[in-house]
Design an enzyme around this catalytic site. Sequence first.
Site, PDB file in Angstrom:
ATOM      1  N   GLN A   1       0.816  -1.212   0.000  1.00 58.29           N
ATOM      2  CA  GLN A   1       0.000   0.000   0.000  1.00 58.29           C
ATOM      3  C   GLN A   1       0.851   1.265   0.000  1.00 58.29           C
ATOM      4  O   GLN A   1       1.820   1.377   0.764  1.00 58.29           O
ATOM      5  CB  GLN A   1      -0.939   0.053   1.208  1.00 58.29           C
ATOM      6  CG  GLN A   1      -1.919   1.223   1.102  1.00 58.29           C
ATOM      7  CD  GLN A   1      -2.735   1.466   2.343  1.00 58.29           C
ATOM      8  OE1 GLN A   1      -2.206   1.910   3.361  1.00 58.29           O
ATOM      9  NE2 GLN A   1      -4.032   1.182   2.281  1.00 58.29           N
TER      10      GLN A   1
ATOM     11  N   GLU B   1      -7.420  -3.073  13.935  1.00 54.93           N
ATOM     12  CA  GLU B   1      -7.179  -3.040  15.377  1.00 54.93           C
ATOM     13  C   GLU B   1      -7.572  -4.343  16.062  1.00 54.93           C
ATOM     14  O   GLU B   1      -6.869  -4.816  16.957  1.00 54.93           O
ATOM     15  CB  GLU B   1      -7.943  -1.868  15.994  1.00 54.93           C
ATOM     16  CG  GLU B   1      -7.533  -1.570  17.421  1.00 54.93           C
ATOM     17  CD  GLU B   1      -8.103  -0.258  17.926  1.00 54.93           C
ATOM     18  OE1 GLU B   1      -7.318   0.680  18.161  1.00 54.93           O
ATOM     19  OE2 GLU B   1      -9.331  -0.166  18.077  1.00 54.93           O
TER      20      GLU B   1
ATOM     21  N   GLY C   1     -14.144  -2.892   9.337  1.00 56.59           N
ATOM     22  CA  GLY C   1     -14.829  -2.222  10.433  1.00 56.59           C
ATOM     23  C   GLY C   1     -15.728  -3.150  11.225  1.00 56.59           C
ATOM     24  O   GLY C   1     -16.446  -3.979  10.672  1.00 56.59           O
ATOM     25  N   ASN C   2     -15.658  -3.042  12.562  1.00 54.98           N
ATOM     26  CA  ASN C   2     -16.507  -3.788  13.512  1.00 54.98           C
ATOM     27  C   ASN C   2     -16.130  -5.253  13.665  1.00 54.98           C
ATOM     28  O   ASN C   2     -16.956  -6.054  14.101  1.00 54.98           O
ATOM     29  CB  ASN C   2     -17.995  -3.711  13.127  1.00 54.98           C
ATOM     30  CG  ASN C   2     -18.546  -2.312  13.113  1.00 54.98           C
ATOM     31  OD1 ASN C   2     -17.887  -1.373  13.526  1.00 54.98           O
ATOM     32  ND2 ASN C   2     -19.760  -2.157  12.618  1.00 54.98           N
TER      33      ASN C   2
ATOM     34  N   LYS D   1      -8.391   1.414  -1.028  1.00 52.28           N
ATOM     35  CA  LYS D   1      -9.062   1.334   0.273  1.00 52.28           C
ATOM     36  C   LYS D   1      -9.548   2.741   0.624  1.00 52.28           C
ATOM     37  O   LYS D   1      -8.766   3.699   0.601  1.00 52.28           O
ATOM     38  CB  LYS D   1      -8.094   0.807   1.342  1.00 52.28           C
ATOM     39  CG  LYS D   1      -8.716   0.611   2.716  1.00 52.28           C
ATOM     40  CD  LYS D   1      -7.724  -0.083   3.663  1.00 52.28           C
ATOM     41  CE  LYS D   1      -8.376  -0.397   5.002  1.00 52.28           C
ATOM     42  NZ  LYS D   1      -8.623   0.790   5.813  1.00 52.28           N
TER      43      LYS D   1
ATOM     44  N   CYS E   1      -6.873   7.081   5.212  1.00 49.09           N
ATOM     45  CA  CYS E   1      -6.235   7.522   6.453  1.00 49.09           C
ATOM     46  C   CYS E   1      -6.851   8.842   6.917  1.00 49.09           C
ATOM     47  O   CYS E   1      -6.859   9.829   6.172  1.00 49.09           O
ATOM     48  CB  CYS E   1      -4.742   7.686   6.274  1.00 49.09           C
ATOM     49  SG  CYS E   1      -3.894   8.184   7.809  1.00 49.09           S
TER      50      CYS E   1
END
Length: 424
Positions: free
Chosen positions: A95, A249, A225-226, A163, A124
């Site tokens: 990336q 994360e 996400g999530n 992305k 970002c």
Amino acid sequence: MAVQTTSDHPRKLAGYDFYHQILGSPKLIVAPMVDQSELAWRILSRRYGAQLCYTPMINAKMFSPASAHAYRAQAFNTSCLEEGSSTHDRPLIVQFCANNPSQLLTSALAVQDHCDAIDINLGCPQDIARKGHYGSFLMDEWELIHDLINVLHENLSVPVTAKFRIFPSVENTVAYAKMLESAGAQILTCHGRLRTQRGQNTGLADWSHIKAVKEAVRVPVFANGNILFHEDVEKCLRETGVDGVMSAEGQLYNPALFAPAPSGNPSSTLTGAHPPHADLALEYLAIVKNLKTPTSTSAVKGHLFKIMHPALSRETDLRERLGRIRGSNVVEEYIEVAKEMKQRMERDAAEAMKEGQLVDDLITIEPTTGLRVLPHWLSQPYFRPLKSPTEALKRASSPIPSHEDVKRARLSGQSAVGDADISL
């Protein structure tokens, strides 16, 4: 545009042909993370089920000069024949962040033989991206983004992917995704959060935007996400219809996030693997130690604080030792801390389960989120208080301008981005 295009490279696979034949139809994907998705982490992640990994974000402006030897060695080091190698670091997508098509092309050409695709970071949200004018701070410059993608699409021997983050409205998000596809992106990763959703305002990702993107484009789509627990992967695939699920994360705190629970305890409510975090820390450190490719000290320390997070707030002396480690022998000192943590966690586990209790008996529920908290010796997600995208948008001083807002502002000679937006 000043960049000269050429079509003399061999025909490359695109879209689903690329996704299936080159990448192997991955569903479990480790996100690009600055100073955190480095080679050693990618190796560990693949051991626990990751099917595709991205490199950390590389700054194309810093990588493109022929004199940028030090930055290239730090960002993507191919001299040791490990990073991007076909034996233990593929499939791999490199990336870049960029705002200059020529610089981006130069950088991408330098690494295309060591990866399966080049990804452009359009998501970002950090201040450094605002200052450097890249990532989500290009969201109102569709012509530039089109050029960034298209110059790689026309000139590389490997595909280009992108992305990105969502807009406040589903309509703008879908229009944006279709523009990225038309520019030449062969895979789209939709991070279902607004640009304003970061730090303490991170909140929930909106899967409805991701589902709409998937239904609107013809290329493969990844969702981001999530994803905190193993079962979230299947839930996301089912609710959005995407081809793959990316974690950032969540996977940093539990590198075994993508691995199913080991057999032997069918009564457990845990569908995924949650190994003792000290064991994972030691396994990661062994990889770092055995690689020829250097791993930055900051990356190693960052991983250890995240992996062992459930216990470091209790074992404050180990947390302080970890923070103080400096010098030329850091890996060995990190190993000693992880070994001490392992001994203490084994002690705590034996004490807590001496009455014949199972792990499920020790799981509690965090009251504000309703999420499970596992015993402190096991790897598990870290989560912040949750906010919806709508709540995050209300907290923002000004909404992200739509593409139509930008076009109208340009026609009238005004700026579509006010001072409040610049400070986000």
